[in-house]
Design a protein around this motif. Structure first.
Motif, PDB file in Angstrom:
ATOM      1  N   ASN A  65      -3.486  -5.197   6.405  1.00  0.00           N
ATOM      2  CA  ASN A  65      -4.535  -6.051   6.975  1.00  0.00           C
ATOM      3  C   ASN A  65      -5.911  -5.629   6.501  1.00  0.00           C
ATOM      4  O   ASN A  65      -6.176  -4.468   6.371  1.00  0.00           O
ATOM      5  N   ILE A 124      21.432   3.273   8.252  1.00  0.00           N
ATOM      6  CA  ILE A 124      20.160   3.844   7.793  1.00  0.00           C
ATOM      7  C   ILE A 124      20.357   5.127   6.977  1.00  0.00           C
ATOM      8  O   ILE A 124      19.738   5.300   5.930  1.00  0.00           O
ATOM      9  N   HIS A 151      25.170  -5.582  16.052  1.00  0.00           N
ATOM     10  CA  HIS A 151      24.363  -4.634  16.813  1.00  0.00           C
ATOM     11  C   HIS A 151      24.364  -3.229  16.235  1.00  0.00           C
ATOM     12  O   HIS A 151      23.391  -2.511  16.365  1.00  0.00           O
ATOM     13  N   ALA A 152      25.471  -2.831  15.629  1.00  0.00           N
ATOM     14  CA  ALA A 152      25.576  -1.419  15.248  1.00  0.00           C
ATOM     15  C   ALA A 152      25.288  -1.171  13.771  1.00  0.00           C
ATOM     16  O   ALA A 152      24.675  -0.179  13.418  1.00  0.00           O
ATOM     17  N   ARG A 155       0.832  -1.187   0.000  1.00  0.00           N
ATOM     18  CA  ARG A 155       0.000   0.000   0.000  1.00  0.00           C
ATOM     19  C   ARG A 155       0.873   1.246   0.000  1.00  0.00           C
ATOM     20  O   ARG A 155       0.592   2.214  -0.706  1.00  0.00           O
ATOM     21  N   GLY A 167       0.915  -3.813   9.148  1.00  0.00           N
ATOM     22  CA  GLY A 167      -0.432  -3.571   9.667  1.00  0.00           C
ATOM     23  C   GLY A 167      -1.307  -2.908   8.640  1.00  0.00           C
ATOM     24  O   GLY A 167      -2.503  -3.124   8.576  1.00  0.00           O
ATOM     25  N   GLY A 168      -0.705  -2.096   7.780  1.00  0.00           N
ATOM     26  CA  GLY A 168      -1.459  -1.365   6.768  1.00  0.00           C
ATOM     27  C   GLY A 168      -2.080  -2.267   5.728  1.00  0.00           C
ATOM     28  O   GLY A 168      -3.018  -1.880   5.045  1.00  0.00           O
ATOM     29  N   PRO A 227      12.335  -2.743  12.434  1.00  0.00           N
ATOM     30  CA  PRO A 227      11.223  -3.623  12.784  1.00  0.00           C
ATOM     31  C   PRO A 227       9.934  -2.870  13.104  1.00  0.00           C
ATOM     32  O   PRO A 227       8.847  -3.309  12.757  1.00  0.00           O
ATOM     33  N   LYS A 228      10.070  -1.727  13.758  1.00  0.00           N
ATOM     34  CA  LYS A 228       8.879  -0.991  14.171  1.00  0.00           C
ATOM     35  C   LYS A 228       8.119  -0.483  12.950  1.00  0.00           C
ATOM     36  O   LYS A 228       6.913  -0.672  12.819  1.00  0.00           O
ATOM     37  N   ARG A 278      23.306  -2.250  11.427  1.00  0.00           N
ATOM     38  CA  ARG A 278      21.974  -2.092  10.871  1.00  0.00           C
ATOM     39  C   ARG A 278      21.415  -0.691  11.112  1.00  0.00           C
ATOM     40  O   ARG A 278      20.876  -0.070  10.211  1.00  0.00           O
ATOM     41  N   GLY A 279      21.589  -0.219  12.346  1.00  0.00           N
ATOM     42  CA  GLY A 279      21.114   1.132  12.630  1.00  0.00           C
ATOM     43  C   GLY A 279      22.027   2.185  12.017  1.00  0.00           C
ATOM     44  O   GLY A 279      21.570   3.222  11.558  1.00  0.00           O
ATOM     45  N   ARG A 299       8.452  -1.571   9.934  1.00  0.00           N
ATOM     46  CA  ARG A 299       8.038  -2.710   9.131  1.00  0.00           C
ATOM     47  C   ARG A 299       6.676  -3.199   9.572  1.00  0.00           C
ATOM     48  O   ARG A 299       5.795  -3.445   8.768  1.00  0.00           O
ATOM     49  N   GLN A 300       6.503  -3.304  10.894  1.00  0.00           N
ATOM     50  CA  GLN A 300       5.233  -3.817  11.386  1.00  0.00           C
ATOM     51  C   GLN A 300       4.094  -2.845  11.163  1.00  0.00           C
ATOM     52  O   GLN A 300       2.981  -3.242  10.881  1.00  0.00           O
ATOM     53  N   GLN A 301       4.410  -1.551  11.281  1.00  0.00           N
ATOM     54  CA  GLN A 301       3.356  -0.566  11.011  1.00  0.00           C
ATOM     55  C   GLN A 301       2.881  -0.703   9.579  1.00  0.00           C
ATOM     56  O   GLN A 301       1.690  -0.635   9.295  1.00  0.00           O
TER      57      GLN A 301
END
Lengths: 312, 547
Positions: A312, A229, A222-223, A3, A309-310, A301-302, A225-226, A304-306
């Motif tokens: 659904n 960005i 740990h480092a 979407r 959710g779009g 991840p945050k 990926r962030g 991505r999930q939002q």
């Protein structure tokens, strides 16, 4: 995610329309025309040519019929290369340019990210100063200087690599890719250093250290990926820039790419060619920006999930 | 011999502005199964002391100048990096202060949890993923994560603060350390969650017989958990001894000051509220936000404020308490028309604010001001104190170029700042001084209403006491009406005439402060009041035992 992509593509329609209209008006308002030449041509010939390419119609009619053609994916015939369409010319030049851009991007990413990460591991030490000074040099060095310099050293002096061509002799793709990629490598190095420094100062890196993880794990798991960005966000514009900005490198190394056509088209007032190339590049820029935004979302991840959710 | 013996520790920070003695000649010891609390205000060196044990300090600028730290007979400061990795997480583990930032947002909870097992520096003790997962799920269950199996693959943002801290605790315990360093483990949490986490730490300590170093600024928490206490100030130990001795027979001036600064008991000043003359009337106020969390995508809304009615009498200090996410800050902002309200009305001095256009609101803005929580973030770092204080005066036309200097000076006197500091920038001030500037900015326009949103929660306890007294004094002198928002019940009790308890967007209970404290009617209020730690070891232990 789907979407999000569709949404962005819909937003691209007015952008493209503005690009087309503005370019159309600009090329037509520039003095001279595709058939004005140094030597005098009989007016009847010019008239006949203009009639052949519909240039005798009122501007708005030309605009409407051009839009109709573009909608069908037809950029029209080239004014200068008679008998060939703009589509054909783009198709002929694109493979070399795209390949060059891809290799340059690889060069930029590999060199840029490694330099940035190495620098960020020990800020304000030699390990930081050396790659970052090199990056500064890379940003300052224009490709029309770096290219000939490389040719001089590796092509003529050392005779390691062929001085020009594309796909003819093994190794002839190395110097063009490095020439085009260096500026971007330098920029990516600075971006990844900044991103990594930011992430390495986060509390969760201290947590990882307190857990007894090795420096290697801390950096790569740990480092990175962030920290990357900012680089991901830069990928879209960078790739579009590589595709559109390869003219100088293509000229230096005699590469049969798109850049050549673009510049020649501007000098020749080849209306359809200029418009076709502009629309093509604008579409690429929009697409690559969308792709890099999607990648940035997927990495977080945050977000991505939002987005998930779009759907659904 | 004790498990950990620190002797003559000196840690200096070599900065551009000279050498800062962060820790200066500190010695202490902890036995297995024992809890040592290190108490002090920010900058006292308590965290630096503990981080140095695991080589977690940024070097440079930090340098360990002198001292030894014998852990089970081995000097931690003499370890090479390989040995230090073996000690970290395996012998000594840390629980950090802020669970919101101490977990990696890009990696799932489960993966972070099993890392110490699958990447164990000791090859013999490396576990395969399947075993590690099983162990981690058992541990998640032990620290009270519901459905640990399902939650294992979730990311940190899907957990609440309290849940994240449980994960942090599980992560610290996964390799069965012998010493656990807890650095303000409950400071970022709500009071009821704090009680649960403290109980959990205590339970785990008992079952696993670990030594605990508990760093805290909260004497109430310390009273309940510590066997012995060490008070630090400016890098030195001011006093150390058994918990009861420190609390009941302190010999040190600074410790006494610290104990005296804890807000306790009722408001001392009389209630100045004029009855039946409300300055602010709120009726059935609702503020909803679109919800973009998992599976909702803006279709449902978050009911931050869900139908609140209240009257704020002139001259009254109304305390608004609630846990994080209860909607108390949103309510404050909605009253000031800083958050878009969904329905309901806010009437200020007879005028319905919601009916006004943004431009028409300007003169009302002068009459209602806000003090924000974080004085580090809410002052413009590029404006001097003078500019910060002069701006609202000039904007609202309360001063002109002739008398602005004098008015700014007057304000600085009001909030207790020296005139010589007028041209300084916010970063040159301490937290307490910054909050004075923020308060000065709020009272500059001579407002009638001030909404104070957690104005002291970012401050140290002695500074907090000063700021609370300043607020009380200014309310009295300038005849202010105040809505005082806080999660700290003791602070609210100390300052408010009347209290409202908020939960999930609704007012649960309200009443005169002392009446409500003595006899809370609602179960939620009772829980909240019961969870407040008391800075008195005997009473605190009794409270926990009855818990």
């Amino acid at each position: 995610m789907l979407r999000f992509a569709l949404n962005r593509l819909l937003q691209a329609i007015p952008v493209l329309l503005i690009v087309i209209s503005a370019t159309f008006l600009l090329v037509h308002s520039a003095p001279g025309g595709p058939f004005s030449a140094d030597k005098a041509v009989p007016p009847e010939v010019i008239k006949a040519l203009e009639a052949q390419y519909n240039l005798d119609q009122p501007l708005w009619q030309q605009y409407v019929s051009y839009l109709g053609d573009v909608l069908k994916g037809d950029f029209g015939p080239s004014f200068k290369y008679s008998g060939r369409t703009v589509n054909e010319l783009i198709a002929a030049g694109l493979p070399a340019t795209a390949e060059l851009a891809l290799y340059a991007m690889l060069v930029a990413l590999v060199i840029g990210i490694s330099a940035g990460v190495i620098a960020a591991m020990r800020p304000n030490s030699m390990q930081d100063y050396v790659p970052m000074s090199a990056a500064m040099l890379g940003i300052c060095m224009p490709s029309f200087l770096l290219g000939p310099l490389l040719v001089l050293v590796f092509g003529i002096h050392l005779e390691w690599l062929p001085v020009s061509g594309w796909g003819d002799i093994p190794g002839d793709k190395i110097m063009p890719s490095i020439t085009l990629g260096t500026g971007y490598a330098a920029y990516i190095a600075r971006l990844s250093r900044g991103g990594m420094l930011e992430v390495l100062s986060q509390d969760y890196i201290r947590t990882a250290r307190a857990k007894g993880l090795s420096e290697r794990l801390i950096i790569f798991k740990h480092a990175l990926r962030g920290g990357l960005i900012p680089v991901v966000a830069f990928l879209g514009p960078a790739f579009a820039g590589l595709l559109g900005g390869s003219f100088v490198v293509e000229t230096i190394f005699q590469i049969p790419g798109l850049g050549r056509f673009y510049v020649q088209a501007a000098f020749n007032r080849d209306y359809t060619m200029i418009l076709g190339m502009t629309i093509f590049f604008a579409t690429l820029i929009i697409l690559f920006n969308l792709l890099s935004d999607m990648l940035a979302i997927w990495l977080n991840p945050k977000l991505r999930q939002q987005q998930a959710g779009g759907n659904n | 011999m004790a498990l950990l013996e620190v002797d003559g520790l000196k840690i200096y920070f070599h900065t551009r502005n000279g050498v800062v003695k962060a820790v200066d000649d500190v010695s202490f010891s902890v036995d297995a199964g024992e809890t040592l609390a290190i108490v002090g205000e920010s900058g006292s060196g308590k965290s630096v002391t503990c981080y140095s044990l695991l080589d977690l300090l940024p070097k440079p600028p930090a340098v360990i100048e002198a001292g030894t730290a014998l852990f089970d007979g081995e000097d931690l400061f003499a370890c090479d990096s390989v040995r230090m990795r073996q000690i970290r997480g395996n012998d000594i583990a840390v629980i950090f202060q802020d669970p919101m930032t101490s977990l990696n947002p890009f990696i799932s909870i489960g993966e972070q949890l099993i890392e110490p097992l699958i990447y164990h520096p000791d090859k013999m003790r490396i576990k395969d993923r399947k075993t590690a997962r099983k162990l981690a799920i058992e541990l998640l269950d032990e620290v009270g994560i519901i459905e640990p199996e399902a939650r294992f693959d979730c990311y940190p943002h899907e957990f609440s603060g309290g849940m994240r801290q449980r994960v942090m605790i599980a992560m610290a315990l996964i390799n069965k350390p012998r010493l656990l360093i807890c650095d303000e483990p409950t400071t970022a949490l709500d009071v009821t969650i704090q009680a649960q986490i403290l109980e959990l730490i205590k339970k785990l300590q008992k079952t696993r017989d670990v030594a605990v170093i508990f760093i805290s600024h909260d004497l109430g928490v310390v009273a309940g958990i510590a066997d012995k206490v060490m008070v630090m100030c400016d890098g030195t130990i001011r006093e150390a001894g058994g918990t009861e001795r420190i609390f009941y027979n302190s010999e040190d001036e600074y410790t006494k000051k610290l104990l005296a600064a804890i807000p306790e008991g009722a408001k001392l000043l009389p209630n100045r509220a004029e009855q039946d003359k409300p300055l602010v009337t709120v009726r059935n106020l609702k503020t909803y936000f679109e919800d973009y969390s998992k599976g909702s995508n803006g279709k449902q809304s978050i009911k931050a404020v869900d139908g609140v009615s209240l009257d704020l009498q002139r001259g009254e200090i109304l305390g608004l308490v609630g846990e994080s996410g209860s909607g108390k800050s949103t309510l404050g902002r909605s009253i000031l028309q800083l958050a878009p309200t969904t329905s309901g009305s806010v009437t200020f001095d007879g005028t319905v604010l919601g009916d006004l256009k943004p431009k028409q609101l300007v003169p009302w803005r002068r009459r209602m001001q806000m003090i924000f929580q974080d004085p580090y973030a809410s002052l413009n770092p590029r404006m001097t104190v003078y500019e910060t204080l002069a701006e609202p005066l000039l904007y609202h036309g309360l001063a002109d170029s002739n008398n602005i200097d004098q008015q700014v000076r007057q304000l600085m006197d009001d909030v207790g700042l020296a005139h010589s500091q007028m041209r300084k920038y916010p970063h040159e001030f301490s937290g307490g001084q910054r909050q004075r500037i923020a308060i000065g900015r709020a009272i500059a326009t001579k407002p009638e209403l001030i909404i104070a949103d957690e104005p002291v929660s970012a401050l140290d306890v002695t500074i907090q006491a000063q700021i609370l007294d300043l607020i009380l004094e200014l309310v009295e002198r300038h005849n202010l009406t105040m809505l005082f928002i806080s999660h700290d019940l003791s602070v609210v009790r100390y300052i408010s005439d009347r209290v409202m308890v908020m939960n999930k967007g609704l007012i649960v209970e309200s009443g005169e402060t002392e009446a409500l404290w003595a006899d809370p009617q609602q179960e939620y209020t009772q829980q909240l009041l019961k969870a407040i730690p008391l800075a008195d070891p005997k009473r605190e232990r009794l409270r926990i035992a009855n818990g």
